[in-house]
Scaffold this motif. Sequence first.
Motif, PDB file in Angstrom:
ATOM      1  N   ALA A 109       0.801  -1.060   0.049  1.00 25.31           N
ATOM      2  CA  ALA A 109      -0.212  -0.108   0.112  1.00 25.31           C
ATOM      3  C   ALA A 109       0.927   1.247  -0.160  1.00 25.31           C
ATOM      4  N   GLN A 110       2.053   1.541   0.638  1.00 23.40           N
ATOM      5  CA  GLN A 110       2.814   2.481   0.788  1.00 23.40           C
ATOM      6  C   GLN A 110       3.790   2.640  -0.615  1.00 23.40           C
ATOM      7  N   ILE A 111       3.766   1.336  -1.104  1.00 21.57           N
ATOM      8  CA  ILE A 111       4.713   1.644  -2.276  1.00 21.57           C
ATOM      9  C   ILE A 111       3.660   1.979  -3.351  1.00 21.57           C
ATOM     10  N   GLN A 112       2.541   1.733  -3.379  1.00 14.52           N
ATOM     11  CA  GLN A 112       1.554   2.221  -4.375  1.00 14.52           C
ATOM     12  C   GLN A 112       1.375   4.053  -4.391  1.00 14.52           C
ATOM     13  N   PRO A 160       4.364  13.239 -15.022  1.00 14.98           N
ATOM     14  CA  PRO A 160       4.685  13.265 -16.454  1.00 14.98           C
ATOM     15  C   PRO A 160       5.538  14.499 -16.996  1.00 14.98           C
ATOM     16  N   ASP A 161       6.446  14.221 -17.905  1.00 17.65           N
ATOM     17  CA  ASP A 161       7.410  15.159 -18.519  1.00 17.65           C
ATOM     18  C   ASP A 161       8.497  15.581 -17.765  1.00 17.65           C
ATOM     19  N   GLU A 162       8.793  15.105 -16.350  1.00 15.32           N
ATOM     20  CA  GLU A 162       9.636  15.126 -15.586  1.00 15.32           C
ATOM     21  C   GLU A 162      10.301  14.084 -14.657  1.00 15.32           C
ATOM     22  N   PHE A 163       9.614  13.277 -14.322  1.00 19.04           N
ATOM     23  CA  PHE A 163       9.872  12.037 -13.484  1.00 19.04           C
ATOM     24  C   PHE A 163       8.692  11.191 -13.345  1.00 19.04           C
ATOM     25  N   VAL A 164       8.871   9.966 -14.080  1.00 21.40           N
ATOM     26  CA  VAL A 164       7.878   9.011 -14.215  1.00 21.40           C
ATOM     27  C   VAL A 164       8.208   7.864 -13.405  1.00 21.40           C
ATOM     28  N   THR A 165       7.019   7.312 -12.445  1.00 22.72           N
ATOM     29  CA  THR A 165       7.126   6.152 -11.623  1.00 22.72           C
ATOM     30  C   THR A 165       6.152   5.286 -11.787  1.00 22.72           C
ATOM     31  N   PHE A 166       6.374   3.852 -11.452  1.00 24.83           N
ATOM     32  CA  PHE A 166       5.596   2.801 -11.885  1.00 24.83           C
ATOM     33  C   PHE A 166       5.587   1.962 -10.372  1.00 24.83           C
ATOM     34  N   PRO A 167       4.450   1.445 -10.066  1.00 21.24           N
ATOM     35  CA  PRO A 167       4.553   0.561  -8.769  1.00 21.24           C
ATOM     36  C   PRO A 167       4.865  -0.779  -9.298  1.00 21.24           C
ATOM     37  N   ALA A 168       6.086  -1.642  -8.355  1.00 24.99           N
ATOM     38  CA  ALA A 168       6.391  -2.811  -8.828  1.00 24.99           C
ATOM     39  C   ALA A 168       6.712  -3.544  -7.570  1.00 24.99           C
ATOM     40  N   TYR A 169       7.091  -4.899  -7.871  1.00 26.01           N
ATOM     41  CA  TYR A 169       7.475  -5.686  -6.701  1.00 26.01           C
ATOM     42  C   TYR A 169       8.273  -6.853  -7.280  1.00 26.01           C
ATOM     43  N   GLU A 170       9.018  -7.800  -6.322  1.00 30.86           N
ATOM     44  CA  GLU A 170       9.723  -8.924  -6.655  1.00 30.86           C
ATOM     45  C   GLU A 170       8.694  -9.907  -6.460  1.00 30.86           C
ATOM     46  N   VAL A 224       6.187  -5.175 -12.874  1.00 28.42           N
ATOM     47  CA  VAL A 224       6.094  -3.979 -12.961  1.00 28.42           C
ATOM     48  C   VAL A 224       4.565  -3.494 -13.598  1.00 28.42           C
ATOM     49  N   TYR A 225       3.919  -2.782 -12.903  1.00 27.74           N
ATOM     50  CA  TYR A 225       2.530  -2.553 -13.270  1.00 27.74           C
ATOM     51  C   TYR A 225       2.370  -1.029 -13.891  1.00 27.74           C
ATOM     52  N   ARG A 226       1.573  -1.111 -14.852  1.00 30.77           N
ATOM     53  CA  ARG A 226       1.451   0.552 -15.630  1.00 30.77           C
ATOM     54  C   ARG A 226       0.918   1.495 -14.502  1.00 30.77           C
ATOM     55  N   THR A 227      -0.217   1.008 -13.789  1.00 30.30           N
ATOM     56  CA  THR A 227      -0.679   2.088 -13.143  1.00 30.30           C
ATOM     57  C   THR A 227      -1.019   1.188 -11.554  1.00 30.30           C
ATOM     58  N   GLU A 228      -1.541   2.081 -10.739  1.00 31.82           N
ATOM     59  CA  GLU A 228      -1.731   1.566  -9.240  1.00 31.82           C
ATOM     60  C   GLU A 228      -3.026   0.488  -9.031  1.00 31.82           C
ATOM     61  N   GLY A 229      -3.233  -0.197  -8.155  1.00 34.15           N
ATOM     62  CA  GLY A 229      -4.592  -0.646  -8.003  1.00 34.15           C
ATOM     63  C   GLY A 229      -4.697  -2.152  -8.351  1.00 34.15           C
ATOM     64  N   TYR A 230      -3.424  -2.665  -8.577  1.00 36.77           N
ATOM     65  CA  TYR A 230      -3.257  -4.195  -8.900  1.00 36.77           C
ATOM     66  C   TYR A 230      -2.482  -4.806  -7.649  1.00 36.77           C
ATOM     67  N   PRO A 231      -2.953  -6.122  -7.457  1.00 39.61           N
ATOM     68  CA  PRO A 231      -2.450  -6.757  -6.132  1.00 39.61           C
ATOM     69  C   PRO A 231      -0.885  -7.269  -6.195  1.00 39.61           C
ATOM     70  N   CYS A 263       1.721 -15.813 -14.442  1.00 43.13           N
ATOM     71  CA  CYS A 263       1.499 -15.333 -15.860  1.00 43.13           C
ATOM     72  C   CYS A 263       0.260 -15.281 -16.212  1.00 43.13           C
ATOM     73  N   GLU A 264      -0.559 -16.391 -16.032  1.00 42.51           N
ATOM     74  CA  GLU A 264      -1.973 -16.365 -16.228  1.00 42.51           C
ATOM     75  C   GLU A 264      -2.771 -15.325 -15.532  1.00 42.51           C
ATOM     76  N   ASN A 265      -2.381 -14.975 -14.212  1.00 50.79           N
ATOM     77  CA  ASN A 265      -3.146 -13.705 -13.658  1.00 50.79           C
ATOM     78  C   ASN A 265      -2.736 -12.581 -13.967  1.00 50.79           C
ATOM     79  N   MET A 266      -1.343 -12.419 -14.604  1.00 57.40           N
ATOM     80  CA  MET A 266      -0.809 -11.222 -15.153  1.00 57.40           C
ATOM     81  C   MET A 266      -1.430 -10.878 -16.502  1.00 57.40           C
ATOM     82  N   ALA A 267      -1.729 -12.033 -17.265  1.00 51.80           N
ATOM     83  CA  ALA A 267      -2.368 -11.525 -18.714  1.00 51.80           C
ATOM     84  C   ALA A 267      -3.419 -10.580 -18.992  1.00 51.80           C
ATOM     85  N   PRO A 268      -4.311 -10.579 -18.120  1.00 47.43           N
ATOM     86  CA  PRO A 268      -5.344  -9.492 -18.464  1.00 47.43           C
ATOM     87  C   PRO A 268      -4.849  -8.008 -17.449  1.00 47.43           C
TER      88      PRO A 268
END
Length: 531
Positions: A82-85, A94-104, A118-125, A136-141
Amino acid sequence: MARTQPVSPPAAYSLQWGDLHKHLTGPGTDISRLDDIVSAGADHLDFLAVFCYPFKWYRKGRERGIREETVGNRPEFANWWAQIQSTAQQWLSPDEFVTFPAYEWHGNRRRWGDHHVVYRTEGYPLDDEWELPALCENMAPRDALVIPHHTGYLPGERGKDWDTFDPELSPVTEVYSSHGSSEGAATPVPMDENADMGPRTSGGTFRDALDRGIRVGAVASNDGPGLPGTWNNGIVGLWATELTRDGIWDAIRERRTYGVTGDRIELWWELDGTPMGGLLEASDSVTARISVDCPQPLDRVELVHNGRVARTYTHPAPDPSGANGLHRVLVEFGWGPTSEYGDFDSTECSWSGTVNVTNGDLRRVWPRFVGLGQTHELTDDGCHFDLVTARGEPADRILPESAPKSHRQALIVEYVGTIDTDLVVSLDDHDDSTVSHEAAVEDTHLFPFLEESWDRLATEFDLGRDDIDNEDIVYHNARKVRINRAFHQSACGAGVVFDDLPVADGWNYYYVRASQDDGQYAWSSPIWIDN
C-alpha cells in the motif's frame, strides 16, 4: 569491415534513463525513508519502478543459527505494498519524473528463476501466486510486465527456466545488474558479485534465450537496496516518444531498450531501417547503422549475430593534439581515512563545492554516484555538488550486491575549452584544485590533501610530525581529488555502418555490444530476421 558516417536516432524519440529494480522494502531498507530514496532517484533519473521487495530474513537452528529468507506472503507485506503504490502515485510527474508500482515475485523462484512485476498503474495486487505459469496467467489481463533478472545462474537454482516464457508479459530481460552480466556464460563482463548464488553457467543466459528463438529485449537495473540508479550496478536506457507512463511503457513493450553497466552510453541502432527490438522479413543481406556516444572514450562496437561476434569496429586512439573544442573529463572525489589504519572518529567524508571552467563553457554533466547522499546541479556558474564518500565496509551492508564501493564519487563534465581555459574544482573546506585545459588533454592530475591528513592525525591521535616514522599513513589516509585526462568529443563516439551482414536460413538475431576504454559496457535489444 566497418565504415563510419553520421547516424542519428529518429527525432520522434528521446533517450530516457531509469531503474526498474531497486529494493525499497525488505532487508537493507528502511520503509520510513521511501520518500527520501525516491527523491534521490528523481535527482538523476527520468523514471523509476517504486519497488516492493516482499521478503524478510530470520535465523533458525542452533544459537545465532543460519540465515533464511522468507518464501510466500507475510501479513506486513500488504502494508508495504500500500505504501509503495501511494508513493508511486505521489511522485508521478509526467514530462519530469515517471514512476511505476512494482514488486519482486515471492513465489517459487528457485524452480523458475527470479522475476519482478511492474504495473503500468496502481490498483493491482501484490500477487503471491506460487508457480510462475500461474502468475503469468493472472498477469495476462492486467497492465503488467514480468521481467526475468540475474538469469545466468543455474536453472533450477534461481537461474531462468526459459521453457516458461510469455513475450507479451516479458518483452525484456535484465542483462546486467549488481550481480553482474547474464549476457552469456563466457561473455566479457563477469557475474561474480554474489558468490552465494553463483557461478554463472549455461542454460538461463540472455544468449541461451535468443538461441532458442525467444524474442526478448535487453535492460539493466540495480537489484538491491540503496540509491536508485547506483553507478556500475546497471541502469536502463530507452527511446520513448514522451516521458510519461504510456511513453515509457510502449518503449519497453516495443523493446527500444538497452542496458548499461553505469556510464550513460547513448546507443541507437537499426537494421535496414528497423530499430532495435524490431523484426524484419526475409532478406539475403542487411546493413546495420549504429550511433554510439560515450561519456568517456569509446573502445569498440561489436555486432553479435546468432551468438557470435560478426563484426567489430575499433575506435581510433584519442589524439590530444586537438586541444580546442568540446571535451569530456572525469572528476573524482574520495579515498580518505580508513579503519584499516586506525580508529578514526569517522571514515565518512563530505564534499561540497563546484566544478567549473574559466574562459570556457560547461555544457553538461553525467553523475557516477554510489550510495545515498549525492546531489548535483548544473547552473550558469558551474556544477554544484554535495557528495559523501566512505572507506571500508558500510555498517548497513546486508546483501553481497548491496555494497558498492563508496570510497569515491565522480562527475563527468563536458565543456568547451581552448588554450586559455582552466578546469577548477572548488571545495567549501579546501583550496581549489586547478588544471589548465592544455595540461588536462595530456595527463591525469591528482591532488592529495596532505596537510589536512597531517592535521587529522594530530587531532585524533595526538601525533605530531616528529612522531611519525613512516609517512605512508599520511598519504594513505588523505582525501584526494583526481582530475582525469580530458578527451575530445570525437574520442567518445562514432556512427558505425556494417554493410552486407550475413543472414542465415531460419531465425536470426543481431544485437550490439559497445564498450568504453575503461570497461563500461552497453548491450542493445536485438533485431530479428525471420528467414
